[in-house]
Every structure is written in C-alpha cells, then in structure tokens.
Design a protein around this motif. Sequence first.
Motif, PDB file in Angstrom:
ATOM      1  N   VAL A   1       0.848  -1.185   0.000  1.00 36.99           N
ATOM      2  CA  VAL A   1       0.000   0.000   0.000  1.00 36.99           C
ATOM      3  C   VAL A   1       0.886   1.237   0.000  1.00 36.99           C
ATOM      4  CG1 VAL A   1      -1.785   1.274   1.271  1.00 36.99           C
ATOM      5  CG2 VAL A   1      -1.831  -1.239   1.212  1.00 36.99           C
ATOM      6  N   THR A   2       0.624   2.163  -0.921  1.00 34.59           N
ATOM      7  CA  THR A   2       1.411   3.403  -1.008  1.00 34.59           C
ATOM      8  C   THR A   2       0.601   4.625  -0.607  1.00 34.59           C
ATOM      9  OG1 THR A   2       0.854   3.586  -3.351  1.00 34.59           O
ATOM     10  CG2 THR A   2       2.940   2.512  -2.802  1.00 34.59           C
ATOM     11  N   GLU A   3      -0.716   4.522  -0.669  1.00 37.67           N
ATOM     12  CA  GLU A   3      -1.605   5.593  -0.219  1.00 37.67           C
ATOM     13  C   GLU A   3      -2.719   4.921   0.572  1.00 37.67           C
ATOM     14  OE1 GLU A   3      -4.906   8.720  -2.023  1.00 37.67           O
ATOM     15  OE2 GLU A   3      -3.544   7.715  -3.401  1.00 37.67           O
ATOM     16  N   ARG A   4      -3.103   5.534   1.687  1.00 39.10           N
ATOM     17  CA  ARG A   4      -4.117   4.948   2.563  1.00 39.10           C
ATOM     18  C   ARG A   4      -5.344   4.495   1.758  1.00 39.10           C
ATOM     19  NH1 ARG A   4      -6.625   7.296   8.135  1.00 39.10           N
ATOM     20  NH2 ARG A   4      -8.248   5.728   8.288  1.00 39.10           N
ATOM     21  N   ILE A   5      -5.718   3.224   1.965  1.00 36.55           N
ATOM     22  CA  ILE A   5      -6.891   2.672   1.288  1.00 36.55           C
ATOM     23  C   ILE A   5      -8.082   2.848   2.221  1.00 36.55           C
ATOM     24  CG2 ILE A   5      -7.982   0.596   0.344  1.00 36.55           C
ATOM     25  CD1 ILE A   5      -5.171  -0.384  -0.413  1.00 36.55           C
ATOM     26  N   ASP A   6      -9.021   3.676   1.774  1.00 44.77           N
ATOM     27  CA  ASP A   6     -10.216   3.997   2.549  1.00 44.77           C
ATOM     28  C   ASP A   6     -11.376   4.094   1.553  1.00 44.77           C
ATOM     29  OD1 ASP A   6     -12.279   5.085   4.054  1.00 44.77           O
ATOM     30  OD2 ASP A   6     -10.982   6.515   5.101  1.00 44.77           O
ATOM     31  N   ASN A   7     -12.206   3.079   1.521  1.00 51.00           N
ATOM     32  CA  ASN A   7     -13.310   3.045   0.554  1.00 51.00           C
ATOM     33  C   ASN A   7     -14.276   4.207   0.725  1.00 51.00           C
ATOM     34  OD1 ASN A   7     -12.121   0.671  -0.225  1.00 51.00           O
ATOM     35  ND2 ASN A   7     -13.924  -0.607   0.087  1.00 51.00           N
ATOM     36  N   ARG A   8     -14.520   4.601   1.962  1.00 54.87           N
ATOM     37  CA  ARG A   8     -15.489   5.671   2.200  1.00 54.87           C
ATOM     38  C   ARG A   8     -15.000   7.014   1.654  1.00 54.87           C
ATOM     39  NH1 ARG A   8     -16.552   2.887   7.707  1.00 54.87           N
ATOM     40  NH2 ARG A   8     -18.325   1.579   7.120  1.00 54.87           N
ATOM     41  N   ARG A   9     -13.690   7.211   1.658  1.00 58.39           N
ATOM     42  CA  ARG A   9     -13.124   8.452   1.117  1.00 58.39           C
ATOM     43  C   ARG A   9     -12.673   8.280  -0.337  1.00 58.39           C
ATOM     44  NH1 ARG A   9      -9.907  11.491   5.912  1.00 58.39           N
ATOM     45  NH2 ARG A   9     -11.554  11.257   7.455  1.00 58.39           N
ATOM     46  N   GLU A  10     -12.842   7.068  -0.842  1.00 63.14           N
ATOM     47  CA  GLU A  10     -12.446   6.731  -2.208  1.00 63.14           C
ATOM     48  C   GLU A  10     -10.982   7.067  -2.480  1.00 63.14           C
ATOM     49  OE1 GLU A  10     -15.238   8.360  -5.011  1.00 63.14           O
ATOM     50  OE2 GLU A  10     -16.905   7.241  -4.147  1.00 63.14           O
ATOM     51  N   THR A  11     -10.136   6.644  -1.553  1.00 68.92           N
ATOM     52  CA  THR A  11      -8.700   6.855  -1.711  1.00 68.92           C
ATOM     53  C   THR A  11      -7.989   5.521  -1.607  1.00 68.92           C
ATOM     54  OG1 THR A  11      -8.347   7.192   0.669  1.00 68.92           O
ATOM     55  CG2 THR A  11      -8.799   9.161  -0.680  1.00 68.92           C
ATOM     56  N   GLY A  12      -6.798   5.478  -2.153  1.00 76.25           N
ATOM     57  CA  GLY A  12      -5.955   4.312  -1.986  1.00 76.25           C
ATOM     58  C   GLY A  12      -5.222   3.933  -3.253  1.00 76.25           C
ATOM     59  N   SER A  13      -3.989   3.516  -3.037  1.00 76.59           N
ATOM     60  CA  SER A  13      -3.200   2.976  -4.141  1.00 76.59           C
ATOM     61  C   SER A  13      -2.219   1.963  -3.575  1.00 76.59           C
ATOM     62  CB  SER A  13      -2.475   4.079  -4.918  1.00 76.59           C
ATOM     63  OG  SER A  13      -1.550   4.737  -4.089  1.00 76.59           O
ATOM     64  N   ALA A  14      -1.774   1.094  -4.450  1.00 81.76           N
ATOM     65  CA  ALA A  14      -0.831   0.044  -4.064  1.00 81.76           C
ATOM     66  C   ALA A  14       0.080  -0.248  -5.246  1.00 81.76           C
ATOM     67  CB  ALA A  14      -1.577  -1.212  -3.632  1.00 81.76           C
ATOM     68  N   VAL A  15       1.240  -0.792  -4.916  1.00 83.96           N
ATOM     69  CA  VAL A  15       2.226  -1.128  -5.942  1.00 83.96           C
ATOM     70  C   VAL A  15       2.399  -2.636  -5.985  1.00 83.96           C
ATOM     71  CG1 VAL A  15       4.662  -0.949  -6.590  1.00 83.96           C
ATOM     72  CG2 VAL A  15       3.467   1.044  -5.719  1.00 83.96           C
TER      73      VAL A  15
END
Length: 144
Positions: free
Chosen positions: A90-104
């Motif tokens: 995970v490279t950016e916080r994964i939060d479905n409610r805020r629709e954020t997140g990324s992974a490598v």
Amino acid sequence: MTAIYWLIGIVVLLVIEALTLGLTTIWFAGGALAAFIACVAGGSLVLQIILFVAVSLVLLFFTRPLAKRYINKDTEKTNVDGLIGRQARVTERIDNRRETGSAVILGQTWTARAVQDDMILEPGEMGEICAVRGVKLIVKKTEG
C-alpha cells in the motif's frame, strides 16, 4: 470409398488440433476413428454416422474436463489473472469511504480499494489482491 473419407477426416482433424493445441478437434478425430473402424468392419453408413456423433460427444463431454485440468495445470496465469492472490504494498491509505488508496505490485502503481468498506489499509502495509475490477485492485489485509 467411405473409409477413405473417414481417414481424410481423421487426418484433417488431427492437423487442426496440432495447429491449435486447444483441445478442440481431437474428440471428433476419435469419433471419426470409430466410424472408420465400423466402415472397415462392414457397418452401414447410418451406423458409421451414429458412431461418429456418439463417440465424439462422449469424448467431448466426459474426457475434455479431465484433459483440460491435467494439460493446463502448469499454465501460468497472465496479465490481470496473475495478480490475484499476490501481495501488493500500500502506497496511499486505502479507505473506501473516502475513495482513496493505491498500491504497488510488480513496480506498477494501481488504484486500490479494500474488500470491505470498513477496512482501512495504511501506507507500508501489505495487502492480498482478491480481485481486479476495471483498473482497481481489490485487496484485503494480509493475515499475520
């Protein structure tokens, strides 16, 4: 003369199978072989056609699933299918409610979402890829 037609059919079907390697015509070559044997033994054309259809269908429906399982067992999944079950960082916080997140994974950054809406994955954590929807990885926290 009918026996020659069955032999030609067998050869054509086997050549097609050799070119495609997709387990597509081998079953019908078996049916043609049964019809050829019936022809050589003096069976009627109706019997030959019935044998061709029956043997082809039996081979197709009863042996194809087994053959595919054993022939394709070592086939490596490619593209997106190969990602499922692997670990992504995970490279950016994964939060479905805020629709954020990324992974490598494999040096590529993907948009990522958690399997459950209440699950949060923080940067640096590892997540197991459960699915790929469009261009988004669907991940869950790694056990342990």
